[in-house]
Design a protein around this motif. Structure first.
Motif, PDB file in Angstrom:
ATOM      1  N   HIS A 228      80.061  20.275  61.925  1.00  0.00           N
ATOM      2  CA  HIS A 228      80.282  21.497  61.145  1.00  0.00           C
ATOM      3  C   HIS A 228      79.050  21.832  60.312  1.00  0.00           C
ATOM      4  N   VAL A 229      78.467  20.823  59.698  1.00  0.00           N
ATOM      5  CA  VAL A 229      77.278  21.045  58.869  1.00  0.00           C
ATOM      6  C   VAL A 229      76.132  21.599  59.717  1.00  0.00           C
ATOM      7  N   VAL A 230      75.927  21.020  60.893  1.00  0.00           N
ATOM      8  CA  VAL A 230      74.866  21.481  61.792  1.00  0.00           C
ATOM      9  C   VAL A 230      75.110  22.937  62.201  1.00  0.00           C
ATOM     10  N   ASP A 231      76.357  23.240  62.581  1.00  0.00           N
ATOM     11  CA  ASP A 231      76.701  24.605  63.007  1.00  0.00           C
ATOM     12  C   ASP A 231      76.489  25.615  61.888  1.00  0.00           C
ATOM     13  N   LEU A 232      76.941  25.266  60.701  1.00  0.00           N
ATOM     14  CA  LEU A 232      76.835  26.189  59.573  1.00  0.00           C
ATOM     15  C   LEU A 232      75.384  26.385  59.144  1.00  0.00           C
ATOM     16  N   GLN A 233      74.593  25.317  59.189  1.00  0.00           N
ATOM     17  CA  GLN A 233      73.180  25.425  58.808  1.00  0.00           C
ATOM     18  C   GLN A 233      72.398  26.259  59.822  1.00  0.00           C
ATOM     19  N   ALA A 234      72.851  26.238  61.072  1.00  0.00           N
ATOM     20  CA  ALA A 234      72.166  26.985  62.128  1.00  0.00           C
ATOM     21  C   ALA A 234      72.560  28.461  62.146  1.00  0.00           C
ATOM     22  N   SER A 235      73.603  28.808  61.385  1.00  0.00           N
ATOM     23  CA  SER A 235      74.085  30.195  61.385  1.00  0.00           C
ATOM     24  C   SER A 235      73.066  31.125  60.744  1.00  0.00           C
ATOM     25  N   VAL A 236      72.942  32.314  61.332  1.00  0.00           N
ATOM     26  CA  VAL A 236      72.000  33.309  60.787  1.00  0.00           C
ATOM     27  C   VAL A 236      72.671  34.148  59.701  1.00  0.00           C
ATOM     28  N   SER A 237      73.993  33.959  59.550  1.00  0.00           N
ATOM     29  CA  SER A 237      74.723  34.730  58.544  1.00  0.00           C
ATOM     30  C   SER A 237      74.405  34.228  57.143  1.00  0.00           C
ATOM     31  N   ALA A 238      74.703  35.061  56.186  1.00  0.00           N
ATOM     32  CA  ALA A 238      74.544  34.671  54.787  1.00  0.00           C
ATOM     33  C   ALA A 238      75.728  35.227  54.010  1.00  0.00           C
ATOM     34  N   GLY A 239      76.060  34.581  52.914  1.00  0.00           N
ATOM     35  CA  GLY A 239      77.176  35.062  52.114  1.00  0.00           C
ATOM     36  C   GLY A 239      77.880  33.923  51.423  1.00  0.00           C
ATOM     37  N   SER A 240      78.766  34.282  50.506  1.00  0.00           N
ATOM     38  CA  SER A 240      79.438  33.259  49.696  1.00  0.00           C
ATOM     39  C   SER A 240      80.367  32.383  50.520  1.00  0.00           C
TER      40      SER A 240
END
Length: 259
Positions: A228-240
């Motif tokens: 999950h951490v890897v996937d989220l860190q790789a995301s191009v999205s930004a936001g709270s």
């Protein structure tokens, strides 16, 4: 032996009739509350005699859109129709929300939780009448749309009780489906955040499990958290929401240092 067989058949028939009578009584009570519906009020007199289960379904439960009674009837009859069950659950949840929408939010949440706990205790043993993944998905959409506490669905399902492992599997499947509804609700990482809450609860629950059983499960959970951490860190999205999800999973990662 013949006498015993006849007695057994009689008792079985009597039990079946009692089940149908209870279903009929529930329908009667539901129609009684529909005071502004003349057809429902007119139907009450017909229910003073025992009616067969097929007629009860088509002429009363289905006709008056009594989703909970429809579900109870197909469960009693052992009728397996996955699409119908999903349709009835969708209507049932919608009807419950609509019947309490005039109440404060906390009362709406409490009423819906009580309904899920009641029906969960009745149907959970038979997955075909309690499709966990579908129900969780529907509840998460309701919760997200209404701005409820993000752990509300997980807490509700655990109270039935549904096991942590079954819920973990359920949320993993929902995440893999990548449904567009989360983007549409403006919460693309809603299920990630909920999963982090579930895993936090799962890890705490495992403290009561013997060490030999606990270690392989913890190892599996740690792999899931890392992914999950890897996937989220790789995301191009930004936001709270992504920041919140990532911080929760990183906190979980840190908690594994003590194991």
């Amino acid at each position: 032996t013949t006498s015993l067989n006849n007695e057994g058949e009689f008792l079985h028939e009597l039990e079946d009739k009692m089940d149908v009578a209870q279903l009929q009584l529930n329908i009667y009570s539901s129609l009684e509350q529909m005071t502004s519906n003349p057809a429902a009020q007119a139907a009450l007199s017909d229910l003073n005699r025992l009616i067969d289960i097929s007629t009860l379904y088509s002429d009363y439960a289905e006709k008056f859109n009594l989703a909970e009674s429809q579900l109870a009837i197909i469960h009693c009859a052992g009728h397996h129709d996955p699409l119908l069950v999903q349709k009835l659950w969708r209507e049932l949840l919608s009807q419950e929300i609509n019947s309490t929408q005039h109440l404060p939010q906390v009362s709406v949440m409490s009423s819906l939780r009580n309904k899920i706990l009641l029906l969960g205790n009745i149907y959970q043993a038979a997955e075909k009448f309690f499709p966990t993944q579908f129900i969780v998905q529907q509840l998460e959409v309701i919760s997200c749309k209404s701005g409820w506490d993000q752990g509300w669905v997980v807490d509700t399902m655990l109270q039935i009780p549904t096991s942590h492992s079954h819920l973990h599997s359920t949320y993993s499947s929902l995440l893999q489906m990548k449904l567009p509804c989360w983007e549409q609700l403006g919460a693309p990482y809603h299920l990630h955040i909920v999963t982090s809450l579930l895993l936090t609860s799962y890890v705490a629950h495992l403290n009561n499990v013997p060490l030999l059983e606990r270690k392989p499960i913890l190892s599996e959970i740690q792999d899931v958290i890392d992914a999950h951490v890897v996937d989220l860190q790789a995301s191009v999205s930004a936001g709270s929401d992504i920041t919140s999800a990532l911080s929760r999973f990183k906190a979980l990662q840190a908690s594994f240092n003590k194991y």
